[in-house]
Structures are given as C-alpha cells and as structure tokens.
Design an enzyme around this catalytic site. Structure first.
Site, PDB file in Angstrom:
ATOM      1  N   ASN A 257       3.785  -5.889   6.336  1.00 25.04           N
ATOM      2  CA  ASN A 257       2.193  -6.113   6.871  1.00 25.04           C
ATOM      3  C   ASN A 257       1.794  -4.329   7.103  1.00 25.04           C
ATOM      4  O   ASN A 257       0.831  -4.231   8.020  1.00 25.04           O
ATOM      5  CB  ASN A 257       2.273  -6.703   8.349  1.00 25.04           C
ATOM      6  CG  ASN A 257       3.482  -5.965   9.100  1.00 25.04           C
ATOM      7  OD1 ASN A 257       4.250  -5.062   8.916  1.00 25.04           O
ATOM      8  ND2 ASN A 257       3.871  -6.633  10.304  1.00 25.04           N
TER       9      ASN A 257
ATOM     10  N   HIS B 167       3.676  -2.094   8.521  1.00 25.76           N
ATOM     11  CA  HIS B 167       4.265  -1.379   9.478  1.00 25.76           C
ATOM     12  C   HIS B 167       5.285  -0.051   8.906  1.00 25.76           C
ATOM     13  O   HIS B 167       5.440  -0.403   7.741  1.00 25.76           O
ATOM     14  CB  HIS B 167       5.196  -2.173  10.404  1.00 25.76           C
ATOM     15  CG  HIS B 167       6.334  -2.657   9.868  1.00 25.76           C
ATOM     16  ND1 HIS B 167       7.089  -3.917  10.466  1.00 25.76           N
ATOM     17  CD2 HIS B 167       7.053  -2.370   8.722  1.00 25.76           C
ATOM     18  CE1 HIS B 167       8.282  -3.963   9.771  1.00 25.76           C
ATOM     19  NE2 HIS B 167       8.381  -3.116   8.925  1.00 25.76           N
TER      20      HIS B 167
ATOM     21  N   GLU C 278       4.127  -1.914  14.359  1.00 25.34           N
ATOM     22  CA  GLU C 278       3.257  -2.905  13.694  1.00 25.34           C
ATOM     23  C   GLU C 278       1.937  -2.807  13.878  1.00 25.34           C
ATOM     24  O   GLU C 278       1.433  -1.807  14.496  1.00 25.34           O
ATOM     25  CB  GLU C 278       3.628  -4.183  14.789  1.00 25.34           C
ATOM     26  CG  GLU C 278       5.080  -4.677  14.810  1.00 25.34           C
ATOM     27  CD  GLU C 278       5.859  -5.068  13.454  1.00 25.34           C
ATOM     28  OE1 GLU C 278       5.223  -5.014  12.356  1.00 25.34           O
ATOM     29  OE2 GLU C 278       6.923  -5.906  13.848  1.00 25.34           O
TER      30      GLU C 278
HETATM   31  P1  PGA Z   1      12.868  -3.267   3.680  1.00 26.41           P
HETATM   32  O1  PGA Z   1      12.384  -3.162   4.989  1.00 26.41           O
HETATM   33  O2  PGA Z   1      13.310  -1.934   3.239  1.00 26.41           O
HETATM   34  O3  PGA Z   1      14.282  -3.798   3.849  1.00 26.41           O
HETATM   35  O4  PGA Z   1      11.990  -3.897   2.617  1.00 26.41           O
HETATM   36  C1  PGA Z   1      11.261  -2.173   5.187  1.00 26.41           C
HETATM   37  C2  PGA Z   1      10.444  -2.424   6.429  1.00 26.41           C
HETATM   38  O5  PGA Z   1      10.516  -3.566   6.873  1.00 26.41           O
HETATM   39  O6  PGA Z   1      10.045  -1.339   6.921  1.00 26.41           O
END
Ligand code: PGA
Length: 240
Positions: free
Chosen positions: A134, A136, A141
């Site tokens: 999304n 973030h 967020e």
């Molecule tokens: P991920 O998570 O490296 O496990 O894809 C990244 C995030 O959600 O900031």
C-alpha cells in the site's frame, strides 16, 4: 529520486551491498536506520559475510530499528528486533550499546518514541527502507504526512495480513511503533529497496502517481538524496 535498476536479484543484492560497504568504509561511524521484513534479508546476509571476511566493520557504527510490531511476545520470531538480529546483528560486530530499538512494551509509548528520537540525536546518515503493497514506509501507513513523528500507529488491514509471513501463529499484530516520515525525510541519504514481481505496481505508483501522503513512498521524491534500488521484476512496470 535516483533509479538504480539491476538485471537480476543477485545483481540487486550485490549492488546494494557494494554501495553500503562503501558508505561504511567512508564513514565508519555511520548512523543507520534499518528495516526488517523479507526485502533486506539477502542484503543483510551479504553484509554479514563481508563483516566476517573483515572487509567492513560496524564496530563504530550505530543502528536504529525502523519500526516494531506491538502485541507480540518478546521472543516472537516476527518481532522486528528479532528479525534484524537473526539476519544481521547476530552475525555482525556492532557493539550492543550502539543498537537502539523501539520498544512496544514500554509503559509510556509516547515517552519511548521521544527517547528514541533523542537517542538518534539528529538526522540519520542512511535510512534503508522496504515498501509495503500500500506504499507504506516502515509503518507509516497511507495518510502519514511528511511531518509525522516517531509514534504508535494502527496498522492497515493489508499490513496486518502481510505480517502473517513473519509469524507462525494467527495472532497478527494490529499496531506498531514506527520512525516517522519526518525523520525519514530528514535523513542525509535514503535507499528504497524493492525486489520481486509483487512490488512492481507499487513501485510504478511511487514514481508516477501524484506525490501525496495517501502514498507515503511518493514523498521520497522530494528528498534530495534518495535512491530506488530495484531488480528487473520490481522495475517491470517502469518506463525507461
Ligand atoms: P517485505 O515488507 O519486505 O516483507 O515485503 C516490506 C514492508 O511491508 O514494508
């Protein structure tokens, strides 16, 4: 934003690690803020190998965690601190007193966040970031403004569901503590790391959508020294 596009995932890992080693050699006292999750793990493994081969050292450096889940037991493998220890710190030579983590079990979370910012003492030299589906950054967020401080946040449903990849139980974290967008944007240098096909669309939007707090990663475009490290699959939707 500088775009650093690598032909393969191994080239992406090697590229980020090479730049990181150089930064640490140029400034052994580098003050870094580091993410967890799946994205940085292969880079951390390479970096740990370089430390063990004595090509680079964290002995004078300082490391701060980017974020932490609330509501998980201290020994939960999905806690960010435990992921960072497992993938990097347990294999590196950083003195424990130069490691600063956000503690979600503190009684006064606001005081905890203020103490963390005070320990940082000023802009980080280098912030590494993954990106959520999304948009973030850390746990900032959508809706997190450029001036947001280090704070407690409620997680969006997509982030809660994504956290299932880190834990081995059904009690998924619903909140966390995160370094704010303000501290990220004030850092001297920021690297956004993305690999794999599942990140291609959010990387396209990060570059092309209007810059807005609805898409926190897009705010990095106004940072004067930010680089986007992408492998070929994460870059698949970017035009040359
Ligand atoms: P991920 O998570 O490296 O496990 O894809 C990244 C995030 O959600 O900031």
């Amino acid at each position: 934003m500088n775009l650093l596009r690598f032909d393969s995932e191994p080239a992406w890992v090697n590229g980020a690690t090479t730049f990181w080693r150089d930064r640490l050699r140029l400034n052994p006292r580098l003050r870094m803020c580091l993410p967890t999750g799946h994205t940085p793990n292969a880079i951390y493994a390479e970096m740990a190998g370089a430390v063990q081969r004595k090509e680079v050292s964290f002995q004078q450096a300082a490391i701060f965690t980017l974020d932490e889940f609330g509501g998980l037991a201290p020994d939960d493998p999905g806690r960010c601190i435990n992921m960072l220890k497992r993938h990097l710190l347990d294999h590196a030579d950083l003195p424990a007193k130069q490691f600063y983590a956000l503690n979600p079990d503190a009684r006064d979370l606001d005081a905890e966040c203020r103490a963390f910012e005070a320990a940082a003492g000023g802009p980080f030299d280098l912030v590494l970031l993954g990106i959520g589906l999304n948009g973030h950054l850390g746990m900032n967020e959508p809706g997190s403004g450029a001036g947001s401080e280090t704070r407690r946040v409620d997680l969006h449903e997509i982030t809660i569901n994504s956290s299932a990849r880190y834990v081995t139980h059904q009690q998924l974290p619903r909140w966390g503590l995160t370094v704010g967008m303000k501290q990220i944007l004030e850092a001297k240098e920021v690297w956004l790391l993305a690999n794999g096909e599942r990140k291609a669309e959010i990387i396209r939007r990060t570059i092309s959508d209007p810059m807005s707090e609805a898409l926190p990663a897009s705010l990095l475009r106004k940072h004067p020294n930010c680089s986007l490290f992408v492998d070929a699959t994460a870059a698949a939707k970017l035009h040359s």
